[in-house]
Design an enzyme around this catalytic site. Sequence first.
Site, PDB file in Angstrom:
ATOM      1  N   ASN A  32      19.688 -25.884   6.469  1.00 30.55           N
ATOM      2  CA  ASN A  32      20.682 -25.654   5.419  1.00 30.55           C
ATOM      3  C   ASN A  32      21.781 -26.714   5.404  1.00 30.55           C
ATOM      4  O   ASN A  32      22.690 -26.665   4.561  1.00 30.55           O
ATOM      5  CB  ASN A  32      21.294 -24.260   5.527  1.00 30.55           C
ATOM      6  N   TYR A 140      27.262 -15.794  22.176  1.00 31.77           N
ATOM      7  CA  TYR A 140      26.223 -16.788  21.888  1.00 31.77           C
ATOM      8  C   TYR A 140      25.020 -16.590  22.801  1.00 31.77           C
ATOM      9  O   TYR A 140      23.861 -16.618  22.356  1.00 31.77           O
ATOM     10  CB  TYR A 140      26.794 -18.201  22.056  1.00 31.77           C
TER      11      TYR A 140
END
Length: 300
Positions: A32, A140
Site C-alpha cells: 500500500n 507489536y
Amino acid sequence: MRILITGGAGFIASHLTERFVIDGHHVAVLDNLTHGKRNRIPPQADFFQLDLASPEVDKVFRSFRPEVVYHHAAQIDVTASLKQPLDDARTNILGTLALLIHCRNHGVRKIVYASSAAVYGTPIYLPVDELHPIKPLSLYGVSKHSPEHYIEAFAALYGMDYTILRYANVYGPRQDPLGEGGVISIFLDKIANGFPPVIYGDGLQTRDFIYVKDIVAANVAALTNGSKEILNVSCNQATSILVLLNRLESATGAKLTPIYKPARPGDILHSVLNNNAAIKSLGWLPRFSISEGLKDTLSG
C-alpha cells in the site's frame, strides 16, 4: 514459479523481490506504499498498490495465481503499536487473516511468514531457541506472534504448507532510520548528518545483528525447504552496542563520541537467537559478519 510478495516495496522484502526476479521467477508485489517506496520494485515485477484488507486483493489472486506467498507487509513500529493498538492489530493480525483466506480460496501451495524475535520477550536463557517461552513485551510482539497460530491452523485445516521465519535484528541498505528504527540505520543516519550517536544505558547491551542479504538467502531457501517449521533467522552471535560503534568507526573512518542517556523502560538487555534449526532445515548459513555487512551497507 509465481511468487506474490506482500510489503515488497519495503526494506527487507524489496531485496527479496529483486532476488526472485534475478532468479527468473514471475514476481508480483502487493504494497500500500504507506512506508514502502515504489522505485524499489523492479520493473520486471507486477505491482499492485493495495491494502491487505482491500476486497481488490481477491482480483490480484485471481489474475496472478500465486503458487507461493511471502508475507512481509506489517506495522513494524513498536511505539506505534502501543499508541495505536487497534491499527497495529488490524494490519498485523486481521491483515494476515485476510491474506490467508485468499491463499485458501485460490489454492496457494505455501506461505512464508516474516515473524520477529519480539515474540520471545525477555530471554530466560541465551541463545534463544524456538522452544523458548513466548512472552512478548510489546503489543507489536503480540501482533507478530498471533498470525503464527492462524498460519498453523490454516495449514492443518486446508493442507497449506508454510515456513515461519523469526528474524533477529536485521540491517542493511534501504532501512529507514525513522520507520523501522534499527539501531544501525539510526547510527548511520546520525553519522551522515554530523550528529553523535545516542546510547541508552551503558552500551553493554547486546543484539544479534543479521545482514539483509542473509535474510534474503534464508527466504529463498524456504521456497523449497523448512516445511511446516518455525525457524530463527540470525547470526547466533551477540554484539554489544559499544562493539557495534567500534565497527562503525572502522567502516566509516569517523571518530564517534556517543551521548549516553538513561536506559529506556522495557528495553531487553541481551538478545541472541539460536539459528541451528534454520541451518539444518533450510540448508542455509549466514555469510556476513557485522564488519562485512556494514561495509556492504555503506557501499549500497
